[in-house]
Design a protein around this motif. Sequence first.
Motif, PDB file in Angstrom:
ATOM      1  N   SER A  88      -7.333   4.873  -2.991  1.00  0.00           N
ATOM      2  CA  SER A  88      -6.284   5.881  -3.160  1.00  0.00           C
ATOM      3  C   SER A  88      -5.023   5.294  -3.775  1.00  0.00           C
ATOM      4  N   SER A  89      -4.658   4.094  -3.332  1.00  0.00           N
ATOM      5  CA  SER A  89      -3.438   3.466  -3.864  1.00  0.00           C
ATOM      6  C   SER A  89      -3.626   2.999  -5.309  1.00  0.00           C
ATOM      7  N   ILE A  90      -4.869   2.666  -5.659  1.00  0.00           N
ATOM      8  CA  ILE A  90      -5.158   2.256  -7.035  1.00  0.00           C
ATOM      9  C   ILE A  90      -5.126   3.466  -7.977  1.00  0.00           C
ATOM     10  N   LEU A  91      -5.682   4.579  -7.504  1.00  0.00           N
ATOM     11  CA  LEU A  91      -5.779   5.776  -8.343  1.00  0.00           C
ATOM     12  C   LEU A  91      -4.484   6.579  -8.384  1.00  0.00           C
ATOM     13  N   GLY A  92      -3.690   6.503  -7.319  1.00  0.00           N
ATOM     14  CA  GLY A  92      -2.496   7.329  -7.229  1.00  0.00           C
ATOM     15  C   GLY A  92      -1.234   6.534  -6.965  1.00  0.00           C
ATOM     16  N   ASN A  93      -0.182   7.261  -6.633  1.00  0.00           N
ATOM     17  CA  ASN A  93       1.122   6.662  -6.367  1.00  0.00           C
ATOM     18  C   ASN A  93       1.578   7.093  -4.984  1.00  0.00           C
ATOM     19  N   ILE A  94       1.346   6.250  -3.985  1.00  0.00           N
ATOM     20  CA  ILE A  94       1.677   6.599  -2.604  1.00  0.00           C
ATOM     21  C   ILE A  94       3.076   6.098  -2.281  1.00  0.00           C
ATOM     22  N   VAL A  95       4.028   7.018  -2.329  1.00  0.00           N
ATOM     23  CA  VAL A  95       5.419   6.701  -2.015  1.00  0.00           C
ATOM     24  C   VAL A  95       5.701   7.102  -0.569  1.00  0.00           C
ATOM     25  N   ILE A  96       6.382   6.231   0.182  1.00  0.00           N
ATOM     26  CA  ILE A  96       6.664   6.477   1.593  1.00  0.00           C
ATOM     27  C   ILE A  96       8.108   6.951   1.743  1.00  0.00           C
ATOM     28  N   LYS A  97       8.259   8.184   2.209  1.00  0.00           N
ATOM     29  CA  LYS A  97       9.595   8.770   2.364  1.00  0.00           C
ATOM     30  C   LYS A  97       9.923   9.061   3.830  1.00  0.00           C
ATOM     31  N   ASP A  98       8.996   8.754   4.695  1.00  0.00           N
ATOM     32  CA  ASP A  98       9.117   9.214   6.075  1.00  0.00           C
ATOM     33  C   ASP A  98       9.474   8.101   7.051  1.00  0.00           C
ATOM     34  N   GLU A  99      10.361   8.403   7.993  1.00  0.00           N
ATOM     35  CA  GLU A  99      10.794   7.406   8.974  1.00  0.00           C
ATOM     36  C   GLU A  99       9.741   7.121  10.030  1.00  0.00           C
ATOM     37  N   HIS A 100       8.735   8.001  10.161  1.00  0.00           N
ATOM     38  CA  HIS A 100       7.686   7.798  11.158  1.00  0.00           C
ATOM     39  C   HIS A 100       6.729   6.675  10.778  1.00  0.00           C
ATOM     40  N   SER A 274     -10.007  -6.880  10.113  1.00  0.00           N
ATOM     41  CA  SER A 274      -9.314  -5.604  10.331  1.00  0.00           C
ATOM     42  C   SER A 274      -7.814  -5.820  10.511  1.00  0.00           C
ATOM     43  N   LEU A 275      -7.429  -6.871  11.234  1.00  0.00           N
ATOM     44  CA  LEU A 275      -6.013  -7.182  11.430  1.00  0.00           C
ATOM     45  C   LEU A 275      -5.359  -7.579  10.102  1.00  0.00           C
ATOM     46  N   LEU A 276      -6.042  -8.418   9.336  1.00  0.00           N
ATOM     47  CA  LEU A 276      -5.513  -8.869   8.048  1.00  0.00           C
ATOM     48  C   LEU A 276      -5.286  -7.687   7.102  1.00  0.00           C
ATOM     49  N   LEU A 277      -6.269  -6.796   7.011  1.00  0.00           N
ATOM     50  CA  LEU A 277      -6.155  -5.637   6.127  1.00  0.00           C
ATOM     51  C   LEU A 277      -4.971  -4.752   6.518  1.00  0.00           C
ATOM     52  N   CYS A 278      -4.819  -4.516   7.821  1.00  0.00           N
ATOM     53  CA  CYS A 278      -3.735  -3.649   8.282  1.00  0.00           C
ATOM     54  C   CYS A 278      -2.365  -4.287   8.055  1.00  0.00           C
ATOM     55  N   ILE A 279      -2.279  -5.603   8.235  1.00  0.00           N
ATOM     56  CA  ILE A 279      -1.018  -6.309   7.965  1.00  0.00           C
ATOM     57  C   ILE A 279      -0.674  -6.228   6.482  1.00  0.00           C
ATOM     58  N   LEU A 280      -1.674  -6.443   5.623  1.00  0.00           N
ATOM     59  CA  LEU A 280      -1.443  -6.380   4.179  1.00  0.00           C
ATOM     60  C   LEU A 280      -1.092  -4.968   3.716  1.00  0.00           C
ATOM     61  N   LEU A 281      -1.509  -3.973   4.491  1.00  0.00           N
ATOM     62  CA  LEU A 281      -1.146  -2.593   4.175  1.00  0.00           C
ATOM     63  C   LEU A 281       0.295  -2.292   4.587  1.00  0.00           C
ATOM     64  N   VAL A 282       0.625  -2.553   5.846  1.00  0.00           N
ATOM     65  CA  VAL A 282       1.889  -2.043   6.386  1.00  0.00           C
ATOM     66  C   VAL A 282       3.105  -2.930   6.099  1.00  0.00           C
ATOM     67  N   VAL A 283       2.941  -4.256   6.151  1.00  0.00           N
ATOM     68  CA  VAL A 283       4.112  -5.135   6.016  1.00  0.00           C
ATOM     69  C   VAL A 283       4.800  -4.994   4.655  1.00  0.00           C
ATOM     70  N   PRO A 284       4.069  -5.150   3.528  1.00  0.00           N
ATOM     71  CA  PRO A 284       4.749  -4.955   2.236  1.00  0.00           C
ATOM     72  C   PRO A 284       5.304  -3.538   2.072  1.00  0.00           C
ATOM     73  N   SER A 285       4.559  -2.538   2.591  1.00  0.00           N
ATOM     74  CA  SER A 285       4.967  -1.140   2.431  1.00  0.00           C
ATOM     75  C   SER A 285       6.267  -0.830   3.154  1.00  0.00           C
ATOM     76  N   LEU A 286       6.529  -1.534   4.250  1.00  0.00           N
ATOM     77  CA  LEU A 286       7.778  -1.330   4.981  1.00  0.00           C
ATOM     78  C   LEU A 286       8.985  -1.734   4.144  1.00  0.00           C
ATOM     79  N   PHE A 287       8.784  -2.705   3.253  1.00  0.00           N
ATOM     80  CA  PHE A 287       9.883  -3.207   2.425  1.00  0.00           C
ATOM     81  C   PHE A 287      10.015  -2.459   1.104  1.00  0.00           C
ATOM     82  N   ILE A 288       8.870  -2.164   0.466  1.00  0.00           N
ATOM     83  CA  ILE A 288       8.932  -1.542  -0.868  1.00  0.00           C
ATOM     84  C   ILE A 288       8.823  -0.013  -0.804  1.00  0.00           C
ATOM     85  N   LYS A 289       8.585   0.534   0.389  1.00  0.00           N
ATOM     86  CA  LYS A 289       8.546   1.983   0.607  1.00  0.00           C
ATOM     87  C   LYS A 289       7.447   2.692  -0.196  1.00  0.00           C
ATOM     88  N   ARG A 290       6.382   1.987  -0.425  1.00  0.00           N
ATOM     89  CA  ARG A 290       5.218   2.581  -1.068  1.00  0.00           C
ATOM     90  C   ARG A 290       4.016   1.671  -0.875  1.00  0.00           C
TER      91      ARG A 290
END
Length: 314
Positions: A88-100, A274-290
């Motif tokens: 999904s992230s490769i095909l689209g543009n997932i921008v994070i706008k939500d505080e949750h 599973s832990l590695l994948l989730c860390i690689l998903l959420v940690v960068p996204s918290l900083f770059i907001k996408r």
Amino acid sequence: MLLSAMLFLVGIFFLVRGGDIFVDSSVKLSRYLGLSQVLVGATIVSMATTLPELIVSSTAAIHGETTMSVGNAIGSIICNTGFVLAISSILGNIVIKDEHFKLKSITLISYIIILITCSIDGIIKEFEAIILLGLMLFYLYNNVKSIADGTKIKMISKNTNKNSIDMRKIIIIFILGLILIMVGSNLVVHNGVKIAEYLKVPTAVISLTIIAMGTSLPELVTVITSLLKGNEEIGLGNIIGANILNISLVIGTSGMFSDLIIIPQNLTLDLPVSLLLCILLVVPSLFIKRVSKLQGYILLSIYISYITYIVQIV
């Protein structure tokens, strides 16, 4: 063989159509209640799309196949993150706008660490399953509280008979989309296995590919449909919520039926991945907001490497 192929295609159609209806009704529900898309994706949608994992794992535990219960749940987390969200992230543009997103991300990583802690001794006993179910209740409580806080103002202005009718229609369509996804998922998995057996594909490969992907098909369809409709945050919230529920609800419920055996591979490979994948998903996204395309390629590469290694050692 012809019948299986036809039913397989019918299942694909149900999945696509069900995903379309499901996402539309989810968006309408979030707008009606004045809720964020990440919140709806991480609660209502993720609860619904986690049903296949819950059914498969619980049934396996009832029959004493507890390694399947654990493997299905952990495998779904890996598939959801390393394949579904990566694509999904490769095909689209997932921008994070939500505080949750921040709270859900911290919850996900924390729950995986707790699961690893419970698994170190090679078994998840009943009291540990109760702890996991308690974590699920805590997660749902926080979500319900967020929903209640977000709907107080909305409910004052929407307390009319017409809006009540609109709400019922939204819920009916939501359930219809879910039913189509569930039926489609079962048709694809069941007939996909038959096709694979006809083509003489090894059983181990079938289990690690078709069946594992099968229980994640609702998430896959929901995320891709959300992406196509420009509601990327519902798909992202769905994946995070589904992963949290795989840990707390699916493994917790399975552990109530029977003690869950944790095999060495779970501790040395599956849980760390599973832990590695989730860390690689959420940690960068918290900083770059996408969720960047680079993240998607890295997640997908890890997933493909993991599946390749699993197939080789079987």
